[in-house]
Motif scaffolding. Sequence first.
Motif, PDB file in Angstrom:
ATOM      1  N   VAL A  63       0.797  -1.064  -0.168  1.00 32.94           N
ATOM      2  CA  VAL A  63       0.109   0.076  -0.101  1.00 32.94           C
ATOM      3  C   VAL A  63       0.912   1.224  -0.201  1.00 32.94           C
ATOM      4  CG1 VAL A  63      -2.092   1.237   1.193  1.00 32.94           C
ATOM      5  CG2 VAL A  63      -1.969  -1.284   1.166  1.00 32.94           C
ATOM      6  N   ARG A  64       0.470   2.195  -0.959  1.00 30.11           N
ATOM      7  CA  ARG A  64       1.043   3.503  -0.889  1.00 30.11           C
ATOM      8  C   ARG A  64       0.408   4.570   0.111  1.00 30.11           C
ATOM      9  NH1 ARG A  64       1.995   0.682  -5.653  1.00 30.11           N
ATOM     10  NH2 ARG A  64       4.093   0.713  -6.684  1.00 30.11           N
ATOM     11  N   VAL A  65       0.882   4.986   0.810  1.00 29.86           N
ATOM     12  CA  VAL A  65       0.164   5.839   1.895  1.00 29.86           C
ATOM     13  C   VAL A  65       0.650   7.243   1.498  1.00 29.86           C
ATOM     14  CG1 VAL A  65      -0.277   6.298   4.496  1.00 29.86           C
ATOM     15  CG2 VAL A  65       0.416   4.106   3.829  1.00 29.86           C
ATOM     16  N   GLY A  66      -0.543   8.235   1.530  1.00 27.58           N
ATOM     17  CA  GLY A  66      -0.364   9.344   0.887  1.00 27.58           C
ATOM     18  C   GLY A  66      -1.014  10.456   2.046  1.00 27.58           C
ATOM     19  N   ALA A  67      -1.356  11.746   1.433  1.00 26.01           N
ATOM     20  CA  ALA A  67      -2.172  12.636   2.210  1.00 26.01           C
ATOM     21  C   ALA A  67      -3.382  12.987   1.412  1.00 26.01           C
ATOM     22  CB  ALA A  67      -1.378  13.984   2.605  1.00 26.01           C
ATOM     23  N   SER A 438      -4.644  13.180  -7.297  1.00 28.51           N
ATOM     24  CA  SER A 438      -3.972  11.930  -7.121  1.00 28.51           C
ATOM     25  C   SER A 438      -3.145  12.372  -5.814  1.00 28.51           C
ATOM     26  CB  SER A 438      -2.815  11.682  -8.138  1.00 28.51           C
ATOM     27  OG  SER A 438      -2.318  10.490  -7.716  1.00 28.51           O
ATOM     28  N   ALA A 439      -3.472  11.841  -4.713  1.00 27.22           N
ATOM     29  CA  ALA A 439      -2.912  12.058  -3.414  1.00 27.22           C
ATOM     30  C   ALA A 439      -1.435  11.671  -3.500  1.00 27.22           C
ATOM     31  CB  ALA A 439      -3.546  11.146  -2.203  1.00 27.22           C
ATOM     32  N   PRO A 440      -0.511  12.527  -2.841  1.00 26.37           N
ATOM     33  CA  PRO A 440       1.082  12.498  -3.026  1.00 26.37           C
ATOM     34  C   PRO A 440       1.479  11.241  -1.840  1.00 26.37           C
ATOM     35  CG  PRO A 440       0.591  14.223  -1.738  1.00 26.37           C
ATOM     36  CD  PRO A 440      -0.735  13.770  -2.463  1.00 26.37           C
ATOM     37  N   THR A 441       2.237  10.400  -2.546  1.00 25.96           N
ATOM     38  CA  THR A 441       2.603   9.228  -1.723  1.00 25.96           C
ATOM     39  C   THR A 441       3.688   9.443  -0.751  1.00 25.96           C
ATOM     40  OG1 THR A 441       1.997   7.713  -3.613  1.00 25.96           O
ATOM     41  CG2 THR A 441       3.530   6.792  -1.807  1.00 25.96           C
TER      42      THR A 441
END
Length: 598
Positions: A63-67, A438-441
């Motif tokens: 999983v790529r976690v972003g804001a 697209s949320a940044p990773t």
Amino acid sequence: MKRTGWIALIVGVVVIAGGIIWAMGSRGTSDREGPKTAKVARRALSVGIEALGAVQPMVGAEVRVGAQVSGRVEELYANVGDVVERGELIARLDDGELQARVERAQADMVTAQEKWREAQAAAGAAPEQTVAAVEEASSSLAAARARLRQTETDARVEPERAESDVEQAKHTLNAALARLQQARARAEAQESTSSAQIAQAQAAVRSAEAKLARVERGARQEDIAGAEAAVRQNESRLREAQQNLERATTLFEKDYIAAQEVDRRRTERDVAQGDLDAARQRLALLRTQSLPEDLQQARADLEWARSHLVEVESREVEVELAEHDVAAAEAEAARAAAALRTANANVSRVPISQQEVQSAQAEVERASATLRRVQAQQVDVELKRRAAQAARAQVQQYRAALREAEAKLRYAQIHAPLSGVVGSVTTQEGETVAAGLSAPTFITIVDLDRLEVHAFVDETDIGRVQERQGALFFVDAYPDREFTGEVTAIYPQAQMEQNVVEYDVVIAIDETQGLLKPDMTANVTIMMEARDSVLTVPNAAIRREGGKRVVYVEANGQFTPRPIETGLRDSSFTEVLSGVKEGDTVLVGELEDKAKSN
């Protein structure tokens, strides 16, 4: 020291192997006159399909976690290699502005609730009470009018008085008709204006509901599944292109191929990398088409449209008042017409006491005034009730705004969505991130306990592969360790590279032993069949004569052919079902001329 030990071990192995080869050569020279033989013996046989593959995370294991909100990275709690648990705080953004928005929304909520309570208190009596009062006043007025009509019927007025009453009734009727015409004109104007406003408000509600439905629906699952399949396919192509480049580089260093071949392999690798990046971007876009703040904004817009509709509908009271004025004017005109008819009928009648007539008229006027008063009270209560409903809708709107602000405040704290190991960190404290489509990773988390192997099986072997078949594999990092698994899926879509068709076979790993990592190269063997303690002969001992399989068995110094039935076969030995017994000596290779003559 360790390297010197390995060199010594290799030299020792080479020396021993040379000795064995020399001894076998010497024995072959001394025994050149005799044929090569082997014993029929029992051993374990197994048949499998070999393939090259790679260790990959399962779906959902990486999983790529972003804001989800924009802001400055205040604190970053995770580094590469850290083990994190599901729900653990891994990063925090600056939440000063978000906290202020929550406080402002709370203040607006308190103000709206206070206005709602005031509107409820001002509403006063229930609508049922005012309806009962209107009905009672209407009954009193009807009774008063009946008594007036009776008094006027019984009255005997003088001819001159009667004539005057007729003229007065005509004048009253004309005035009532004029007021009726004016009331109808006002009612039509207000009705058209109110209808247009209500239609606009209803259209706004339908548009907000449609927008909410679109946001809630988001991207279709089949589109996301297709994008995920495209990512996996391009990852496979990239791995294969990288392996081809490494092989070409090795061959070029040994002067086996030209430099142009290395450049071509590098170009193929770069193209595969570009295709993979494009597929990943499309997948991320599909997954984040509907952000939580979009859904909350759509819901807030719907609440506002509904409250506005309630406010517009409350203006219908003015239309109702106008319609009431029309009804009153119509009633007045009807009464004036009735009075004119009565006056005409009373022209020839004997008048009664003027005081009785005046008393009856006064009673009618009092009843009419009472009715107008309670009707006005009814309209006032209805207006206040509508105002209370509008205040309640305002409270719901501010409550939605507060929930949205609190949700954005929670987004400032980023938690791990699953337990695993931090694979990469792409930001640092102090950096400002902007959340868009697209949320940044920030961080990539991988669950190393949820890995699987993707093996690429040649099309000539794929027909023998089935789900639930056992498999074993080795990785280059731990060549002395054997890992086991089971076939769980076979991709129907083939992959072609340089006219070689392969199929992706997914193998679930029984136990990773805490050693495996994503993208490790795996040498896989898919087990087809295995048997223990079966009679076997070397493959070279079997011949075909007269359409049958035979072996030459030694008896009394001579070799005679014997038909056999065979079973399982691997690269070195073949199972014998009948025709020989354990311990028999069979010929391997060709008979010498001397042996054949015997």
